[in-house]
Scaffold this motif. Structure first.
Motif, mmCIF file in Angstrom:
data_model
loop_
_atom_site.group_PDB
_atom_site.id
_atom_site.type_symbol
_atom_site.label_atom_id
_atom_site.label_comp_id
_atom_site.label_asym_id
_atom_site.label_seq_id
_atom_site.Cartn_x
_atom_site.Cartn_y
_atom_site.Cartn_z
ATOM 1 N N ILE A 1 -53.877 -0.294 49.107
ATOM 2 C CA ILE A 1 -53.907 1.194 49.681
ATOM 3 C C ILE A 1 -54.839 1.025 50.972
ATOM 4 N N MET A 2 -55.727 0.444 50.948
ATOM 5 C CA MET A 2 -56.533 0.204 52.540
ATOM 6 C C MET A 2 -55.401 0.179 53.696
ATOM 7 N N THR A 3 -54.406 -0.846 53.404
ATOM 8 C CA THR A 3 -53.596 -1.017 54.580
ATOM 9 C C THR A 3 -52.612 0.026 54.896
ATOM 10 N N VAL A 4 -52.471 0.901 53.609
ATOM 11 C CA VAL A 4 -51.363 1.634 53.858
ATOM 12 C C VAL A 4 -52.012 2.972 54.403
ATOM 13 N N MET A 5 -53.263 3.182 54.129
ATOM 14 C CA MET A 5 -54.093 4.191 54.756
ATOM 15 C C MET A 5 -54.472 3.989 56.186
ATOM 16 N N MET B 1 -49.913 -4.332 60.739
ATOM 17 C CA MET B 1 -50.311 -3.489 59.393
ATOM 18 C C MET B 1 -48.830 -3.486 58.800
ATOM 19 N N ARG B 2 -47.666 -3.325 59.407
ATOM 20 C CA ARG B 2 -46.543 -3.210 58.450
ATOM 21 C C ARG B 2 -46.251 -4.566 57.679
ATOM 22 N N ARG B 3 -46.638 -5.772 58.390
ATOM 23 C CA ARG B 3 -46.090 -7.057 57.870
ATOM 24 C C ARG B 3 -47.596 -7.422 56.651
ATOM 25 N N THR B 4 -48.654 -7.180 57.035
ATOM 26 C CA THR B 4 -49.796 -7.091 55.962
ATOM 27 C C THR B 4 -49.323 -6.338 54.597
ATOM 28 N N THR B 5 -48.705 -5.068 55.041
ATOM 29 C CA THR B 5 -48.367 -4.109 53.741
ATOM 30 C C THR B 5 -47.339 -4.906 52.915
#
Length: 78
Positions: free
Chosen positions: A17-21, A54-58
């Protein structure tokens, strides 16, 4: 084992949730598409820097969340 997987699922879910936000907003692109702007609507732009991370982490956290969820479901059934 079941408690450990449940805690891991909650932690990974929170991180997901945090990475998407934290991902950069695409609001300008959406506004352009809805208003008929022909800018670069169909242009494929490669994400760089923070956006790429962020895309990769998500993606990794999402996959991990599903794996933990399936493992928890398997353990609960047996």
């Amino acid at each position: 084992m079941e408690k450990l997987l449940t805690i891991a699922l909650i932690v990974v879910g929170f991180l997901l949730i945090m990475t998407v936000m934290m991902q950069p907003s695409k609001q300008q692109d959406a506004l352009s598409a809805l208003s008929g702007g022909t800018g670069d609507l169909f242009a494929e732009r490669k994400s760089r820097g923070f956006e790429a991370v962020m895309r990769r982490t998500t993606a990794v956290l999402g996959a991990l969340w599903f794996v933990i969820g399936f493992a928890l479901m398997y353990i609960s059934a047996h």
